[in-house]
Design a protein around this motif. Structure first.
Motif, PDB file in Angstrom:
ATOM      1  N   ILE A 101      33.736 -17.410   9.438  1.00  6.79           N
ATOM      2  CA  ILE A 101      33.841 -18.319  10.586  1.00  6.79           C
ATOM      3  C   ILE A 101      32.570 -18.196  11.419  1.00  6.79           C
ATOM      4  N   GLY A 102      31.869 -19.334  11.612  1.00  6.23           N
ATOM      5  CA  GLY A 102      30.656 -19.345  12.423  1.00  6.23           C
ATOM      6  C   GLY A 102      30.956 -19.710  13.866  1.00  6.23           C
ATOM      7  N   HIS A 103      30.483 -18.883  14.817  1.00  7.76           N
ATOM      8  CA  HIS A 103      30.684 -19.114  16.248  1.00  7.76           C
ATOM      9  C   HIS A 103      29.314 -19.264  16.931  1.00  7.76           C
ATOM     10  N   THR A 104      29.286 -20.063  17.978  1.00  9.49           N
ATOM     11  CA  THR A 104      28.056 -20.246  18.768  1.00  9.49           C
ATOM     12  C   THR A 104      28.373 -20.060  20.239  1.00  9.49           C
ATOM     13  N   ASP A 105      27.274 -20.027  21.055  1.00  9.52           N
ATOM     14  CA  ASP A 105      27.506 -20.073  22.502  1.00  9.52           C
ATOM     15  C   ASP A 105      27.554 -21.537  22.928  1.00  9.52           C
ATOM     16  N   GLU A 106      27.516 -21.777  24.240  1.00  4.64           N
ATOM     17  CA  GLU A 106      27.721 -23.143  24.729  1.00  4.64           C
ATOM     18  C   GLU A 106      26.413 -23.869  25.053  1.00  4.64           C
ATOM     19  N   GLN A 107      25.291 -23.345  24.585  1.00  6.96           N
ATOM     20  CA  GLN A 107      24.030 -24.048  24.777  1.00  6.96           C
ATOM     21  C   GLN A 107      23.985 -25.275  23.851  1.00  6.96           C
ATOM     22  N   THR A 160      37.755 -16.139  -3.496  1.00  6.29           N
ATOM     23  CA  THR A 160      37.514 -17.425  -2.833  1.00  6.29           C
ATOM     24  C   THR A 160      36.939 -17.174  -1.445  1.00  6.29           C
ATOM     25  N   VAL A 161      35.781 -17.762  -1.158  1.00  7.41           N
ATOM     26  CA  VAL A 161      35.116 -17.616   0.143  1.00  7.41           C
ATOM     27  C   VAL A 161      35.122 -18.983   0.828  1.00  7.41           C
ATOM     28  N   LEU A 162      35.727 -19.046   2.008  1.00  6.08           N
ATOM     29  CA  LEU A 162      35.883 -20.313   2.724  1.00  6.08           C
ATOM     30  C   LEU A 162      35.028 -20.314   3.987  1.00  6.08           C
ATOM     31  N   PRO A 163      34.059 -21.222   4.112  1.00  8.51           N
ATOM     32  CA  PRO A 163      33.275 -21.323   5.356  1.00  8.51           C
ATOM     33  C   PRO A 163      34.013 -22.197   6.380  1.00  8.51           C
ATOM     34  N   LEU A 164      34.087 -21.693   7.602  1.00  9.38           N
ATOM     35  CA  LEU A 164      34.767 -22.394   8.689  1.00  9.38           C
ATOM     36  C   LEU A 164      33.905 -22.356   9.939  1.00  9.38           C
ATOM     37  N   SER A 165      34.218 -23.208  10.901  1.00  2.57           N
ATOM     38  CA  SER A 165      33.467 -23.239  12.159  1.00  2.57           C
ATOM     39  C   SER A 165      34.409 -23.100  13.339  1.00  2.57           C
ATOM     40  N   GLY A 166      34.033 -22.164  14.229  1.00  6.46           N
ATOM     41  CA  GLY A 166      34.744 -22.039  15.499  1.00  6.46           C
ATOM     42  C   GLY A 166      33.967 -22.680  16.635  1.00  6.46           C
ATOM     43  N   ALA A 167      32.767 -23.186  16.314  1.00  2.00           N
ATOM     44  CA  ALA A 167      31.889 -23.831  17.303  1.00  2.00           C
ATOM     45  C   ALA A 167      31.714 -22.929  18.513  1.00  2.00           C
ATOM     46  N   GLN A 168      31.738 -23.534  19.742  1.00  2.24           N
ATOM     47  CA  GLN A 168      31.552 -22.767  20.970  1.00  2.24           C
ATOM     48  C   GLN A 168      32.885 -22.525  21.692  1.00  2.24           C
ATOM     49  N   LEU A 169      34.015 -22.727  21.009  1.00  2.00           N
ATOM     50  CA  LEU A 169      35.318 -22.748  21.684  1.00  2.00           C
ATOM     51  C   LEU A 169      35.970 -21.385  21.830  1.00  2.00           C
ATOM     52  N   ILE A 170      35.626 -20.402  20.992  1.00  2.00           N
ATOM     53  CA  ILE A 170      36.381 -19.145  20.954  1.00  2.00           C
ATOM     54  C   ILE A 170      35.473 -17.986  21.342  1.00  2.00           C
ATOM     55  N   LEU A 171      35.890 -17.228  22.332  1.00  2.00           N
ATOM     56  CA  LEU A 171      35.168 -16.043  22.776  1.00  2.00           C
ATOM     57  C   LEU A 171      35.501 -14.867  21.867  1.00  2.00           C
ATOM     58  N   LEU A 220      24.074 -16.364  25.277  1.00  2.00           N
ATOM     59  CA  LEU A 220      24.903 -15.163  25.117  1.00  2.00           C
ATOM     60  C   LEU A 220      24.911 -14.756  23.647  1.00  2.00           C
ATOM     61  N   GLU A 221      24.198 -13.653  23.340  1.00  2.00           N
ATOM     62  CA  GLU A 221      24.096 -13.207  21.955  1.00  2.00           C
ATOM     63  C   GLU A 221      25.430 -12.764  21.370  1.00  2.00           C
ATOM     64  N   THR A 222      26.315 -12.205  22.233  1.00  2.00           N
ATOM     65  CA  THR A 222      27.606 -11.720  21.720  1.00  2.00           C
ATOM     66  C   THR A 222      28.478 -12.864  21.209  1.00  2.00           C
ATOM     67  N   ARG A 223      28.242 -14.073  21.735  1.00  2.00           N
ATOM     68  CA  ARG A 223      29.060 -15.208  21.287  1.00  2.00           C
ATOM     69  C   ARG A 223      28.500 -15.843  20.015  1.00  2.00           C
TER      70      ARG A 223
END
Length: 334
Positions: A230-236, A292-303, A316-319
């Motif tokens: 699951i890929g996560h980002t900050d809100e920039q 099986t490896v599944l790529p997913l996105s959490g975008a900027q929504l989940i801390l 925010l590097e931690t996000r």
């Protein structure tokens, strides 16, 4: 003269014989045969009377149990006992008295039959019908009980089988023990190129080495076969006007196009692009062959810590992180 007299006397004597018997002897023989026949008839009548009295006594006893015609049955019972005593004494009486006692017994039997047919037959029929109905209901209840017992035995056997299968499938696991989540954030030195899904060299080597080994160990320990990246980002905001993710993401996932060809225009696309980059590295590792490896996105929504954001802007590097989770495939969806 004397010889003629002897012949006449012998001829007259033979005229008084029947089958070699005299008239008196023949008469006695006939009387004896009549007495034997009379005795047989009396014995047969006595047996019939005894059987009829026993049958009526049984009916009277049933009437007494049901509570109906109690006094009448008691009276008839007394008459039966008296008749029985008379029949018992008849063996010691004379032949003419036997006939009179048989007549009395017959009269008593007729009185009993008349009384029962007039007053107790309907009640007896009701009682018999009730007993038959109760017997049928009891039979049905027994059949239902047998069916229920069989069903309970079958369900118990199935339950035991399922419990054994569950015990085998969860053997070695602790109750409610979940596989650990592997979090790889930029704050811990796990970097991508700025605004891109391209891995740094150090991050790629880490994924191919210790991270793949840790994932393989967790899959074996927990009996899992699915890896979620699951890929996560900050809100920039992502500074790109257009995205080509719809056109290139499948090619990048199949390794027929490089990761650098992915150009997301928002954080949801950036999170998915980075998850695809990590998934490709993991799938190429021999330790994870067949997984099986599944790529997913959490975008900027989940801390971090699985908490939804309330809107926290900034660098925010931690996000900005990759989370790797493992689970078992849902057998019901195969």
């Amino acid at each position: 003269m004397s010889e003629s007299a002897s012949r006449i006397e012998a001829k007259g004597y033979n005229r008084g014989l029947i089958l070699g018997f005299t008239m008196a002897e023949s008469l006695l023989l006939v009387i004896f045969c009549l007495l034997l026949v009379a005795a047989a008839v009396i014995a047969a009548e006595r047996q019939k009377a005894a059987d009829a009295i026993a049958a009526q006594a049984k009916q009277a006893e049933q009437m007494l149990k049901s509570g109906s015609e109690r006094e009448e049955v008691l009276r008839l019972q007394r008459e039966l006992e008296a008749a029985t005593r008379q029949i018992g004494l008849s063996a010691t009486t004379k032949r003419p008295e036997d006939w009179r006692e048989l007549v009395v017994a017959k009269d008593t039997l007729q009185v009993i039959e008349t009384s029962l047919s007039a007053k107790g037959r309907e009640e007896l029929e009701k009682k018999i019908s009730q007993l038959q109905s109760e017997g049928a209901a009891a039979q049905v209840a027994r059949l239902k009980a047998a069916d229920l017992e069989q069903s309970v035995r079958e369900l118990t056997a199935k339950n035991e089988t399922l419990e054994k299968q569950l015990a085998l499938s969860t053997e070695g696991f602790k109750p409610h023990e979940w596989p650990p989540i592997i979090s790889l954030s930029e704050a811990n030195g796990n970097y991508f190129r700025s605004g891109s899904a391209e891995l740094t060299k150090a991050f790629g080597e880490k994924l191919s080495g210790s991270i793949s080994s840790q994932i393989a160990d967790n899959l074996e320990s927990y009996g899992a076969d699915i890896v979620e990246v699951i890929g996560h980002t900050d809100e920039q905001p992502v500074s790109r006007p257009t995205s080509n993710m719809d056109l290139t993401s499948i090619n990048a996932l199949n390794a027929s196009a490089p990761i650098t060809s992915l150009e997301p225009a928002d954080n949801a696309g950036l999170g998915l692009a980075r998850a695809i980059a990590v998934a490709n590295v993991l799938r190429a590792n021999p330790a994870l062959k067949g997984v099986t490896v599944l790529p997913l996105s959490g975008a900027q929504l989940i801390l971090p810590g699985d908490v939804l954001t309330n809107g926290v802007a900034g660098n925010l590097e931690t996000r900005r992180r990759i989370e790797i989770r493992i689970r078992r495939r849902d057998a019901g969806l195969n």
